[in-house]
Design a protein around this motif. Structure first.
Motif, mmCIF file in Angstrom:
data_model
loop_
_atom_site.group_PDB
_atom_site.id
_atom_site.type_symbol
_atom_site.label_atom_id
_atom_site.label_comp_id
_atom_site.label_asym_id
_atom_site.label_seq_id
_atom_site.Cartn_x
_atom_site.Cartn_y
_atom_site.Cartn_z
ATOM 1 N N ASN A 84 41.717 89.496 60.004
ATOM 2 C CA ASN A 84 40.370 89.021 59.666
ATOM 3 C C ASN A 84 39.259 90.040 59.950
ATOM 4 O O ASN A 84 38.076 89.716 59.865
ATOM 5 N N ASN A 85 39.637 91.272 60.322
ATOM 6 C CA ASN A 85 38.648 92.325 60.540
ATOM 7 C C ASN A 85 38.332 93.033 59.221
ATOM 8 O O ASN A 85 39.091 92.963 58.252
ATOM 9 N N ILE A 86 37.216 93.745 59.212
ATOM 10 C CA ILE A 86 36.765 94.404 57.986
ATOM 11 C C ILE A 86 37.401 95.775 57.812
ATOM 12 O O ILE A 86 37.640 96.221 56.688
ATOM 13 N N ALA A 87 37.692 96.457 58.912
ATOM 14 C CA ALA A 87 38.229 97.816 58.784
ATOM 15 C C ALA A 87 38.973 98.238 60.043
ATOM 16 O O ALA A 87 38.745 97.703 61.134
ATOM 17 N N TYR A 88 39.865 99.190 59.862
ATOM 18 C CA TYR A 88 40.445 99.938 60.969
ATOM 19 C C TYR A 88 39.685 101.245 61.092
ATOM 20 O O TYR A 88 39.406 101.907 60.078
ATOM 21 N N VAL A 89 39.355 101.616 62.324
ATOM 22 C CA VAL A 89 38.566 102.829 62.570
ATOM 23 C C VAL A 89 39.107 103.544 63.805
ATOM 24 O O VAL A 89 40.009 103.046 64.483
#
Length: 339
Positions: A147-152
């Motif tokens: 449910n997160n927007i991105a991996y960083v």
């Protein structure tokens, strides 16, 4: 939305056959101007060299192309059996956004990437063109976003995060500030959260943008706060070639790259495609990948601007190439006077 990506993209040029979807396929995008083409194509080559078992589609969003580049891109796609697509961008609609000598309008092409691919694919990996691959990207094909927007990947350390938190007036950034050169994007969540609209609104606000030393990177850190997952530093190991100037010999040289490093990110004004950087060990990963590409005979770039001449002079003097160093310094002084 401040723009429609389908209207901004003037032309698409496809090299190689389109790859079919499979579990080990990864779509990778770059946003560049003409000055970063050598870096971008070498980045692509390095990924193909180190990941022969994976399937890729490479997407280059740019405001520049010529016949020679098209010919070499066709050769690169054929040599490695991959797909490379050029998206020729009309950047006039972004001309009102802030830029610096180090951050050109091309830094905003990542927003076009996210807008264009929404509804077409589930995720895309955005990479800066000064990133070289030396390991497997297989893990990125199957990561769960939860449910997160991105991996960083975080940038620098907690001291830097605290400085960014103070500068941007957002105390939660003291827990982590990421480098936007690596973004594995959940396109559905990015769209649902209106990241593009929020980012471009902040960047267009002159009262807020004055605090942004890293432009869209600062903005994305604010908007995506607590909506990202962090990966190990091995996926975005930052390397500043100018740090070599701090060491007197190759015995005690600058060596942040380890056996575990997968993606090397050459930050700062000196890049591995600059002639004055080629003798360093940390640049060799770029040199090796370039040698395996259609650009193998293309010369590394010489210093042209005053800033480049200044760094060229420093590195030549550091390398004990005194005559060339003094000549570069004189040219730098002349260029500064003319400015």
């Amino acid at each position: 939305m401040y723009f429609d990506a389908n209207k901004i993209i003037k032309k698409m040029i496809i090299f190689g056959a389109r790859n079919n979807n499979n579990v080990n396929q990864l779509n990778i995008a770059y946003g560049i101007d003409k000055n970063f083409f050598l870096g971008c194509t070498t980045s692509i080559t390095s990924i193909l060299l180190t990941n022969p078992s994976l399937c890729f589609n490479f997407h280059i969003f740019t405001n520049y192309i010529n016949d020679d580049l098209e010919k070499k891109l066709e050769q690169l796609a054929d040599d490695y059996g991959t797909t490379i697509i050029i998206y020729l961008v009309d950047d006039n609609g972004l001309s009102h956004l802030p830029t610096t000598k180090n951050w050109t309008i091309a830094t905003y092409f990542r927003f076009i990437v996210a807008d264009y691919f929404y509804g077409k694919i589930d995720k895309i990996l955005y990479l800066d063109a000064d990133i070289i691959c030396k390991g497997s990207l297989k893990e990125l094909c199957t990561l769960n976003f939860d449910n997160n927007i991105a991996y960083v990947v975080t940038e620098k350390d907690s001291i830097w995060w605290n400085k960014c938190a103070t500068r941007l007036d957002e105390h939660k950034l003291s827990s982590g500030y990421f480098n936007a050169g690596f973004l594995l994007i959940n396109l559905k969540k990015w769209q649902e959260f209106n990241v593009n609209s929020k980012a471009l609104e902040l960047l267009s606000d002159s009262n807020r943008s004055g605090k942004f030393t890293h432009l869209d990177q600062d903005v994305l850190n604010i908007i995506l706060l607590e909506k990202v997952k962090y990966l190990d530093r091995k996926y975005n190991q930052q390397v500043s070639i100018n740090y070599e100037l701090k060491y007197k010999s190759n015995i005690n040289c600058y060596s942040p790259i380890s056996d575990e490093t997968i993606l090397i990110h050459y930050i700062g004004p000196t890049k591995p495609w600059h002639k004055w950087a080629r003798d360093y060990k940390c640049s060799q990963y770029f040199i090796d990948a370039k040698s395996a590409s259609p650009w193998k005979s293309t010369p590394l770039l010489s210093a042209t601007t005053a800033t480049q001449m200044r760094y060229c002079a420093k590195h030549k003097l550091h390398q004990k190439k005194l005559l060339r160093g003094f000549i570069c310094y004189l040219i730098y002084c002349i260029k500064k006077i003319k400015v």
